[in-house]
Motif scaffolding. Sequence first.
Motif, short mmCIF file in Angstrom:
data_model
loop_
_atom_site.label_atom_id
_atom_site.label_comp_id
_atom_site.label_asym_id
_atom_site.label_seq_id
_atom_site.Cartn_x
_atom_site.Cartn_y
_atom_site.Cartn_z
N GLY A 196 -56.11 -17.08 -44.68
CA GLY A 196 -55.41 -17.47 -43.46
C GLY A 196 -55.30 -16.41 -42.40
N LYS A 216 -48.21 -21.79 -46.19
CA LYS A 216 -47.38 -22.94 -45.87
C LYS A 216 -46.50 -23.38 -47.04
CE LYS A 216 -48.86 -23.65 -41.70
NZ LYS A 216 -48.15 -22.70 -40.86
N TRP A 274 -45.87 -11.45 -43.70
CA TRP A 274 -47.11 -12.20 -43.51
C TRP A 274 -47.09 -13.49 -44.33
CZ3 TRP A 274 -50.70 -13.34 -47.34
CH2 TRP A 274 -51.90 -13.89 -46.89
N GLY A 313 -54.92 -12.41 -40.53
CA GLY A 313 -53.78 -11.55 -40.24
C GLY A 313 -53.39 -10.62 -41.37
N SER A 366 -43.92 -25.22 -39.57
CA SER A 366 -44.77 -24.35 -38.78
C SER A 366 -44.11 -23.01 -38.55
CB SER A 366 -45.07 -25.01 -37.43
OG SER A 366 -43.87 -25.16 -36.74
N SER A 367 -44.88 -21.95 -38.55
CA SER A 367 -44.47 -20.57 -38.30
C SER A 367 -43.26 -20.14 -39.13
CB SER A 367 -44.19 -20.33 -36.81
OG SER A 367 -43.00 -20.95 -36.43
N LEU A 420 -45.07 -16.30 -43.02
CA LEU A 420 -45.60 -16.81 -41.76
C LEU A 420 -46.86 -17.66 -42.00
CD1 LEU A 420 -44.35 -16.23 -39.05
CD2 LEU A 420 -46.06 -14.47 -38.66
N ARG A 421 -47.68 -17.24 -42.96
CA ARG A 421 -49.00 -17.84 -43.09
C ARG A 421 -49.15 -18.81 -44.26
NH1 ARG A 421 -52.95 -15.59 -39.53
NH2 ARG A 421 -51.73 -14.31 -38.14
N GLU A 450 -60.40 -7.88 -43.25
CA GLU A 450 -60.05 -8.93 -42.30
C GLU A 450 -61.23 -9.87 -42.07
OE1 GLU A 450 -57.02 -9.42 -40.86
OE2 GLU A 450 -57.85 -11.23 -39.95
#
Lengths: 358, 309
Positions: free
Chosen positions: B277, A152, A146, B279, A159-160, A149-150, B269
Motif C-alpha cells: 500500500g 484498512k 503508517w 508509503g 478511510s484514512s 493509515l494504510r 518503496e
Amino acid sequence: MIYRENGQFKTSYAADQQIFPILQDRWAILGILAFAFIAVPLLADEYLFRAILIPFLILSLAALGVNLLVGYCGQITLGAGAFMAVGAYAAYNFFVRVDDMPLLAALLLGGATSAAVGVVFGVPSLRVRGLYLAVATLAAQFFWDWAFLRIKWFTNDSSSGSVSVSNLSVFGWDLKSPTDVYLFCLAVLVVFALLAKNMTRGAIGRQWMAIRDMDVAAEVIGIRPMYAKLSAFAVSSFFLGVAGGLWGFVHLGAWEPAAFSLDRSFQLLFMVIIGGLGSIMGSFFGAAFIVILPIFLNQMLPWLGDLVGVSISTAGVSHAEIMIFGALIVFFLIVEPHGIARLWSTAKEKLRLWPFPH
Amino acid sequence: MGFFLEVLIGGLMTGMLYSLVALGFVLIFKASGVFNFAQGAMVLFAALAMARFSEWIPGWLGVENLMVANILAFIIAAFLMFVVAWLIERLVLRHLVNQEGATLLMATLGIAYFIDGLGQTVFGSDIYKIDVGMPKEPVMVLQGVFEGGLLINKEDFIAALVAALLVAALALFFQKTATGRALRAVADDHQAAQSIGIPLNRIWVIVWCVAGIVALVAGIIWGSKLGVQFSLVTVALRALPVVILGGLTSVPGAIIGGLIIGVGEKVSEVYLGPLVGGGIEIWFAYMLALVFLLFRPQGLFGEKIIDRV
C-alpha cells in the motif's frame, strides 16, 4: 497539626510496609481522593472537565506507563504514542467486531494487545541501549502511524484511519455527561496508580531498578535482563494501551492516527522528565504541568498583548506558544533536572523539621 | 536492469543528502555527548533565513543580481547560525554539564520547539522558495549501454556532489587544523582535553557552529528541492536511522549509513511498497537500521561498547 511521624510506632509488618507510612500522608491522600471524587464534580463546569481535567487524568495514566519504563527500568522510549494508538485501535476493533462487548473489557483487551506489541518492540532493548534504543523505538511510532493509515483491516475499512464510537456505558452507567466521563477516568486512574505503586515496591519493580542502575551488575546478581526488560515494556505498554483506549473512546469519541502522533510521544516523555523520573507522584505533576501550560499560554498571550497595546494574530500566538513552551522546558531542566517530584520531596523534608530546624 | 540502476542511483543520491543532515547529529554528539534533536529545527531555521534574506536583500540594497543576493543571504544566514550556536552554548549547555543523556535529549527537544517558534515568528510560516540556480531538468546518460539509458536528476546529482565536498572539507578540517585536533581531543575525553588547556566552552560553540553551517547547507539543498516549509523538520527524523546505523560517533559512519538507508528506502518503496500500500519509506529505514543494530549494537562504525561492573 505538624507534619511529623514522632509517636507513630509500627507494631506489625503490615504497618511497617504500608504505602504511606506517615499518618498525615494517609489523611492527605484520603482528603485528595474525597475532593476529587465528591467536590470536583460539584464544582467544575463543562469546559474545565473537557479541556483540563479529563485530558489530565488520561495523560497521567499514560505518563505512569512511560515512567515505569523510562524512570524505573531506564529504557528511553520515543514510541509511547504508538502504543496508545495500538491500545485505542485494538479496543475499537474488539468493541465493534464483537457483539455486546462491554466497554471496560474492550479497553483492557486493547491494553493487553498493546502489551503484546510492546514486548515485540521491546526485543531490541536486549541488544541495544541508551540513545540508540531511543531512536530504535521511533520505529514503532512510524510503523504504527503508517499501519493505521494504510491497512484498512485495522480501522474497519474506514478511510484514512478515522473511526468513531458511541453509546458508551459501563455496567449500565451511561458515560454521557463530562462528569460521568471524569468519574470513570478517575476510577480507572486510581486503580492503575495503586497497581503501579505496588509493582514498583515489589520484586518486579526492584528488578527494573537494578537493571536501570546497571544492567551488567544486575545480571551478575541473578536478575534476568530479558525477563525484567520485556516485562517493563509489557506493563508500560499495557498502561499506555488503556490510556490510549480512554483517550480515543471517552475523551475524543472519534479519532484518527494523528491523535497519537510523534508529538504525543514527546509530550509524554516531557511529562515524566519534568515530573520526575522514577516517581509515581512525578507522573501526575508532569501531566498537570504539560496539560495546563499550553492552555494557560493560549489564554495569557492575547491578554498580555492587549495589555501592552499589541494585538497578536492567532498564528502569532501559536508560534509564541511553542517558543515559550520550549524555553520553559529548557529552563525547568536547568533549574531542577530531577523534576517536580524532587522539589516535592525537598519540601516534605523541610516540613518535617519545621518549625524547629535545629 | 536500467530501471533498477536508476532506482539505485536515486537512492544513493538521496542517501548523500541524508548523510548531510546526519553529519550535524554526529558532530555535536562526538564533541559534547549531546544527542541534538534540534538539528531538524536548525535546518528549518537556516533554510527560512536563507530564503527570506535572499528575497529581502534585492529590495533593501537594490542588488539585482541573483547570485550576489544569494551569497549575501548565505553570509547573513551563516552568521545567524553562529549566534544561535553561541546562545545555545551560553544559555543551555553550559548549565547542563554532566546531566544524564535523557535530560540533555529533552533539553534539545525544548530548544527545537523554541527555534521552530522563533523561525516562524520572525520569518513567517508560508512556503518559500530558495533559488540558487540548480538545474531542474533531468538528463539521460549511458544511452549506448542500456536500452533507453538512465534518467538522472541533475539537481540531485549536484546536491550529492555538494554534500560530498562538504564532507571532504570537514574531514580535512578535523584531521589537519589545530582546531580540528582540539575538537577530536574533546571528543575523546573531556577531562583530559580540559587539563591540557583546551577551552571546552569555546570548542562547544565551534562545534555547534559547524553543525549550524552543515544545517544551513542541508537546508538550502532540501529547501530548493522541496520548498522551505515546516515539514522540513521531518528531514531530520528521516536522518535519524542513518545516525544510529552508522554509529553516533563516526563521521564515515554517517556517510555509509546514509547511502545504505537511501538505497534501502528507495528500493523498498519501489519494489515492496506496491504490495503493502505504499508509503513505507520512513518506517522501513528504521527497521533496516534496527536489523543492523541487532548485529552491531553500537552501529557500523561506533565505538565498541565495553561493560565493566
